[in-house]
Design a protein around this motif. Structure first.
Motif, PDB file in Angstrom:
ATOM      1  N   ASP A   1     -52.984 -74.291   5.539  1.00  0.00           N
ATOM      2  CA  ASP A   1     -52.853 -73.277   6.598  1.00  0.00           C
ATOM      3  C   ASP A   1     -51.884 -73.819   7.638  1.00  0.00           C
TER       4      ASP A   1
ATOM      5  N   SER B   1     -49.977 -62.685  14.732  1.00  0.00           N
ATOM      6  CA  SER B   1     -51.232 -63.248  14.230  1.00  0.00           C
ATOM      7  C   SER B   1     -51.704 -62.510  12.982  1.00  0.00           C
ATOM      8  N   ASP B   2     -51.617 -61.188  13.000  1.00  0.00           N
ATOM      9  CA  ASP B   2     -52.048 -60.384  11.844  1.00  0.00           C
ATOM     10  C   ASP B   2     -51.195 -60.696  10.615  1.00  0.00           C
TER      11      ASP B   2
ATOM     12  N   LYS C   1     -55.309 -68.119  18.824  1.00  0.00           N
ATOM     13  CA  LYS C   1     -56.131 -67.103  18.180  1.00  0.00           C
ATOM     14  C   LYS C   1     -56.540 -67.508  16.767  1.00  0.00           C
ATOM     15  N   ASN C   2     -55.912 -68.572  16.256  1.00  0.00           N
ATOM     16  CA  ASN C   2     -56.167 -69.022  14.882  1.00  0.00           C
ATOM     17  C   ASN C   2     -56.437 -70.535  14.900  1.00  0.00           C
TER      18      ASN C   2
ATOM     19  N   SER D   1     -54.639 -65.422   4.052  1.00  0.00           N
ATOM     20  CA  SER D   1     -55.925 -64.993   3.473  1.00  0.00           C
ATOM     21  C   SER D   1     -55.806 -64.621   1.999  1.00  0.00           C
TER      22      SER D   1
ATOM     23  N   ASN E   1     -52.261 -64.070   9.221  1.00  0.00           N
ATOM     24  CA  ASN E   1     -53.562 -63.977   8.557  1.00  0.00           C
ATOM     25  C   ASN E   1     -53.469 -63.225   7.226  1.00  0.00           C
ATOM     26  N   THR E   2     -52.613 -62.207   7.172  1.00  0.00           N
ATOM     27  CA  THR E   2     -52.426 -61.461   5.924  1.00  0.00           C
ATOM     28  C   THR E   2     -51.946 -62.386   4.813  1.00  0.00           C
TER      29      THR E   2
ATOM     30  N   ILE F   1     -55.161 -73.291  12.149  1.00  0.00           N
ATOM     31  CA  ILE F   1     -53.759 -73.405  11.757  1.00  0.00           C
ATOM     32  C   ILE F   1     -53.110 -74.669  12.332  1.00  0.00           C
TER      33      ILE F   1
END
Length: 376
Positions: free
Chosen positions: A197, A331-332, A220-221, A339, A335-336, A224
């Motif tokens: 990650d 961030s999205d 937010k993560n 994940s 994460n996409t 990472i």
């Protein structure tokens, strides 16, 4: 057959500049038709004369007097040109355009190579220092000067469509030769296994590349890691260090490119190319190699949503393009990709394949050689 002499002229560029030496000069040298010379100043290189792989290189020392430094350097260039008597001079700097009339009088063919949008870069610097009014006046004057220089040159090379459109608005033909990467078929590239990650960026870390936004995204993560290499302003790096996420940042500082491609990229899962919007690259730059480096390494890319970059990255499913200042969107996107390892591998494979088939220097070299064939 006697080889045509070609001098590449630099000022700010280093003696080992990738585009000038490793791409253009070496491609021309391989044809066996040209005797290659490259002259630059000691702004970013040590004074001396060298011969590397058949290319004659020379670094000229600059005088200490700031206001006549460039003028003195151009006079030194004229002496070198007179001594070598080349058929072609290939100019890589806007600062060296004053030498064009001298070259024209001697019947030397002139190639102008636009590495970036110099006019807009100068305009931004003057605007930031002296205000918008002086910046606009300067831009208008310099654009008229650029038109004259372009029309007095034989061939114009540009790195992106913004420059191509501007040059062709002057009534001159512009050849598009972006900074696509060199694919070394003799050495197997170490691709990322995409199991970490880990984000990565290597280059000039700054607000321009949204490095601070990456630190915010990491808040937010919490799992990472960020691998960061390159050079930047001390004040800016100290600002980054104040973020708690700096504890999960592996900072390499300035390292050789071999370290980047053999150590940093193979241990990363996403390459971050969040370049800020600017008048110099309204639709996206092709002169910068960042997204192509990531693609060559088999790494998915999270990049700014420039139209040109979207056409390359999203249409070919090599990554995701976002608003570079929208922390949630960045961030999205991260994460996409993280994940779904299968998606990440597919994106990485797509990017690597695209570099091998389309976005590589070997294809562009053919255009460069055709340009030179027309001149000799």
């Amino acid at each position: 057959m006697e080889k045509a002499k070609v001098i590449h002229l630099g000022y700010y560029h280093s003696i080992d500049d990738t585009r000038i030496i490793h791409k253009e000069c070496r491609s021309l040298y391989k044809t066996g038709r040209y005797a290659l010379y490259y002259i630059t100043s000691n702004r970013n290189a040590d004074v001396g004369q060298f011969n590397k792989d058949g290319i004659n290189e020379e670094v000229i020392p600059l005088i200490n007097k700031r206001f006549i430094r460039l003028f003195s350097y151009i006079q030194d260039l004229k002496k070198k040109i007179n001594a070598l008597n080349p058929q072609i001079c290939h100019i890589h700097e806007f600062a060296l355009y004053p030498i064009i009339p001298f070259l024209r009088r001697r019947g030397i063919k002139i190639v102008l190579d636009f590495h970036e949008n110099d006019l807009d870069v100068y305009k931004r610097k003057i605007r930031d220092r002296y205000g918008a009014l002086l910046s606009s006046i300067f831009y208008s004057m310099m654009k008229k000067y650029e038109v004259k220089c372009v029309r007095n040159s034989d061939k114009i090379i540009v790195v992106d469509y913004t420059l191509k459109n501007r040059i062709e608005s002057y009534g001159s033909e512009a050849y598009l030769i972006p900074n696509y990467p060199i694919v070394d078929t003799n050495n197997e590239l170490k691709l990322s296994n995409l199991n970490e990650d880990t984000l990565c960026f290597a280059g000039g870390y700054s607000q321009l590349w949204s490095t601070e936004n990456i630190m915010k995204v990491m808040e937010k993560n919490p799992n990472i890691i960020f691998r960061l290499a390159g050079i930047g302003d001390d004040e800016y790096i100290n600002k980054l260090k104040k973020y708690p996420s700096w504890e999960r940042t592996i900072f390499y500082g300035k390292v050789p490119f071999e370290t980047v491609i053999n150590e940093i990229y193979p241990q990363s899962s996403i390459g971050m190319a969040l370049l800020q919007h600017d008048d110099s690259w309204k639709n996206g730059p092709l002169g910068n190699t960042k997204i192509f480096e990531f693609m060559m390494a088999g790494i998915p890319v999270v990049a700014t949503n420039f139209d040109i970059w979207k056409d390359i990255i999203e249409k070919n499913n090599c990554g995701i393009c976002v608003d570079c200042n929208d922390i949630n969107a960045i961030s999205d996107a991260i994460n996409t990709i993280l994940s779904d390892r299968n998606l990440a591998r597919q994106m990485g494979n797509n990017g690597h394949k695209l570099i091998l088939e389309k976005y590589n220097w070997e294809i562009l070299a053919k255009t460069l050689i055709e340009i030179y064939s027309d001149l000799t």
